[in-house]
Design an enzyme around this catalytic site. Structure first.
Site, PDB file in Angstrom:
ATOM      1  N   LYS A  17      -0.325   4.377  12.359  1.00  0.00           N
ATOM      2  CA  LYS A  17       0.811   3.274  12.902  1.00  0.00           C
ATOM      3  C   LYS A  17       2.159   3.714  12.663  1.00  0.00           C
ATOM      4  O   LYS A  17       2.716   3.075  13.619  1.00  0.00           O
ATOM      5  CB  LYS A  17       0.096   2.439  12.252  1.00  0.00           C
ATOM      6  CG  LYS A  17      -1.240   1.200  12.513  1.00  0.00           C
ATOM      7  CD  LYS A  17      -1.423   0.036  11.330  1.00  0.00           C
ATOM      8  CE  LYS A  17      -0.880  -0.075   9.923  1.00  0.00           C
ATOM      9  NZ  LYS A  17      -1.680   0.359   9.221  1.00  0.00           N
ATOM     10  N   ARG A  89      -1.594  -8.456   9.002  1.00  0.00           N
ATOM     11  CA  ARG A  89      -3.020  -8.327   8.403  1.00  0.00           C
ATOM     12  C   ARG A  89      -4.529  -9.522   7.890  1.00  0.00           C
ATOM     13  O   ARG A  89      -5.781  -8.649   7.694  1.00  0.00           O
ATOM     14  CB  ARG A  89      -2.671  -7.668   7.367  1.00  0.00           C
ATOM     15  CG  ARG A  89      -2.795  -5.753   7.136  1.00  0.00           C
ATOM     16  CD  ARG A  89      -1.888  -5.699   5.961  1.00  0.00           C
ATOM     17  NE  ARG A  89      -2.309  -4.477   5.677  1.00  0.00           N
ATOM     18  CZ  ARG A  89      -1.414  -3.404   5.721  1.00  0.00           C
ATOM     19  NH1 ARG A  89       0.071  -3.481   6.668  1.00  0.00           N
ATOM     20  NH2 ARG A  89      -1.729  -2.053   5.689  1.00  0.00           N
ATOM     21  N   ARG A 123      -1.294  12.726   2.502  1.00  0.00           N
ATOM     22  CA  ARG A 123       0.089  12.182   2.642  1.00  0.00           C
ATOM     23  C   ARG A 123       0.889  12.227   2.215  1.00  0.00           C
ATOM     24  O   ARG A 123       1.262  12.285   1.281  1.00  0.00           O
ATOM     25  CB  ARG A 123       0.097  10.738   3.418  1.00  0.00           C
ATOM     26  CG  ARG A 123       1.261  10.132   4.463  1.00  0.00           C
ATOM     27  CD  ARG A 123       0.817   8.470   5.103  1.00  0.00           C
ATOM     28  NE  ARG A 123       0.357   7.647   4.078  1.00  0.00           N
ATOM     29  CZ  ARG A 123       0.165   6.253   4.110  1.00  0.00           C
ATOM     30  NH1 ARG A 123       0.549   6.277   6.090  1.00  0.00           N
ATOM     31  NH2 ARG A 123      -0.041   5.219   3.909  1.00  0.00           N
ATOM     32  N   ARG A 156       2.988   8.161  -2.231  1.00  0.00           N
ATOM     33  CA  ARG A 156       2.799   6.899  -2.213  1.00  0.00           C
ATOM     34  C   ARG A 156       1.736   6.986  -3.262  1.00  0.00           C
ATOM     35  O   ARG A 156       0.706   6.974  -3.407  1.00  0.00           O
ATOM     36  CB  ARG A 156       2.752   6.208  -0.471  1.00  0.00           C
ATOM     37  CG  ARG A 156       3.462   5.735  -0.080  1.00  0.00           C
ATOM     38  CD  ARG A 156       3.273   5.372   1.124  1.00  0.00           C
ATOM     39  NE  ARG A 156       2.234   4.000   1.366  1.00  0.00           N
ATOM     40  CZ  ARG A 156       2.436   2.993   1.975  1.00  0.00           C
ATOM     41  NH1 ARG A 156       2.920   3.396   3.249  1.00  0.00           N
ATOM     42  NH2 ARG A 156       0.996   2.255   1.786  1.00  0.00           N
ATOM     43  N   ARG A 167      -7.798  -0.071  -0.630  1.00  0.00           N
ATOM     44  CA  ARG A 167      -6.879  -0.497   0.736  1.00  0.00           C
ATOM     45  C   ARG A 167      -8.361  -0.548   1.870  1.00  0.00           C
ATOM     46  O   ARG A 167      -8.558  -1.248   3.301  1.00  0.00           O
ATOM     47  CB  ARG A 167      -5.875   0.084   0.944  1.00  0.00           C
ATOM     48  CG  ARG A 167      -4.542  -0.233   0.332  1.00  0.00           C
ATOM     49  CD  ARG A 167      -4.218   1.678  -0.401  1.00  0.00           C
ATOM     50  NE  ARG A 167      -3.061   1.180   1.297  1.00  0.00           N
ATOM     51  CZ  ARG A 167      -2.697   2.636   1.307  1.00  0.00           C
ATOM     52  NH1 ARG A 167      -2.513   3.545   0.813  1.00  0.00           N
ATOM     53  NH2 ARG A 167      -1.994   2.972   2.827  1.00  0.00           N
TER      54      ARG A 167
HETATM   55  P1  AMP Z   1       1.610  -0.170   4.599  1.00  0.00           P
HETATM   56  O1  AMP Z   1       2.898   0.404   4.562  1.00  0.00           O
HETATM   57  O2  AMP Z   1       1.272  -0.942   5.844  1.00  0.00           O
HETATM   58  O3  AMP Z   1       0.157   0.456   4.283  1.00  0.00           O
HETATM   59  O4  AMP Z   1       1.496  -1.955   3.342  1.00  0.00           O
HETATM   60  C1  AMP Z   1       1.481  -1.632   1.855  1.00  0.00           C
HETATM   61  C2  AMP Z   1       0.579  -2.725   1.094  1.00  0.00           C
HETATM   62  O5  AMP Z   1       1.821  -3.797   1.250  1.00  0.00           O
HETATM   63  C3  AMP Z   1      -0.303  -3.098   1.469  1.00  0.00           C
HETATM   64  O6  AMP Z   1      -1.026  -2.785   0.719  1.00  0.00           O
HETATM   65  C4  AMP Z   1       0.288  -5.019   1.206  1.00  0.00           C
HETATM   66  O7  AMP Z   1      -0.106  -5.108  -0.267  1.00  0.00           O
HETATM   67  C5  AMP Z   1       1.384  -4.491   1.291  1.00  0.00           C
HETATM   68  N1  AMP Z   1       1.367  -5.505   2.620  1.00  0.00           N
HETATM   69  C6  AMP Z   1       1.910  -4.510   3.445  1.00  0.00           C
HETATM   70  N2  AMP Z   1       1.688  -5.828   5.411  1.00  0.00           N
HETATM   71  C7  AMP Z   1       1.021  -6.568   4.660  1.00  0.00           C
HETATM   72  C8  AMP Z   1       0.759  -8.115   5.260  1.00  0.00           C
HETATM   73  N3  AMP Z   1       0.822  -7.966   6.407  1.00  0.00           N
HETATM   74  N4  AMP Z   1      -0.312  -8.489   4.335  1.00  0.00           N
HETATM   75  C9  AMP Z   1      -0.060  -8.653   3.057  1.00  0.00           C
HETATM   76  N5  AMP Z   1       0.476  -7.696   2.525  1.00  0.00           N
HETATM   77  C10 AMP Z   1       0.912  -6.213   3.240  1.00  0.00           C
END
Ligand code: AMP
Length: 210
Positions: A17, A89, A123, A156, A167
């Protein structure tokens, strides 16, 4: 801006994404909003939101809807074309978004659990330019510098094995229901994310009408 689109990128962590959204944004000029990037910046700056979000992110859990919805809504008000990456999400987040704006297309980038685990464990993200790389796919050594800018590649914190599994579980339980949510609204396009980035991007462009 003529023909600007309002786009959501859906899909499990590691589906691509962020990579696809960055490319689309650079090429078409639409604003790229990554909820994960915004939250990580809040954590780094030790803001009140960052302090609240950090504990959830570290475990691979979602940050509560109440903290996220305002954060995104404030950033898309009066914006003509946007690409949302990582938001919504949950169904309540999607309902809140629907109350704020219509969407033109929701791209569901599909990837299997096994492939998610494989990709996320190799990654790396550049600490300087933010580019996303994959050690295995890009043939990079563990300590290689960023191929783009020579910066330091970092892993990360939530790309560690147990957190990756968590996740994916969270995605399957709370986020995957958005696939039927958006299919019912007639805006869903599903793309096979298990291919090279260029091939995925060709389908992305087609789905957004370019
Ligand atoms: P990502 O970089 O999109 O994988 O997001 C990393 C982390 O941020 C996720 O595992 C969640 O803990 C938090 N996070 C990101 N976007 C959201 C969202 N829309 N709702 C809730 N938590 C989020």
């Amino acid at each position: 801006m003529g023909g600007a689109k309002r786009i959501v990128l859906l899909g499990p962590p590691g589906a691509g994404k962020g990579t696809q959204a960055a490319r689309l944004s650079a090429e078409l000029g639409w604003v790229h909003l990554s909820s994960g990037d915004i939250l990580r910046a809040e954590v780094r700056s030790a803001t009140p939101l960052g302090a609240q979000a950090e504990q959830f992110m570290r475990r691979g859990d979602l940050v509560p809807d109440g903290l996220i919805i305002e954060m995104i809504a404030a950033r898309i008000t009066n914006v003509e074309g946007f690409i949302l990456d990582g938001f919504p999400r949950t169904v309540p987040q999607a309902e809140a978004l629907e109350a704020v704006t219509a969407l033109d297309v929701v791209l569901n980038i599909d990837l299997s659990r096994a492939e998610v685990v494989r990709r996320l464990s190799s990654r790396r993200v550049c600490a300087d330019c933010g580019a996303i790389h994959n050690l295995a796919n890009d043939g990079l050594a563990d300590d290689a510098p960023c191929p783009g800018c020579g910066g330091r590649l970092m892993q990360r914190e939530d790309d560690e094995a147990e957190v990756i599994e968590r996740r994916f579980d969270v995605y399957a339980e709370l986020t995957a229901p958005l696939i039927s949510f958006y299919r019912e609204r007639g805006v869903l396009a599903t793309i096979d994310g298990g291919r090279a980035g260029d091939e995925v991007y060709a389908d992305v462009l087609q789905a957004v009408g370019r």
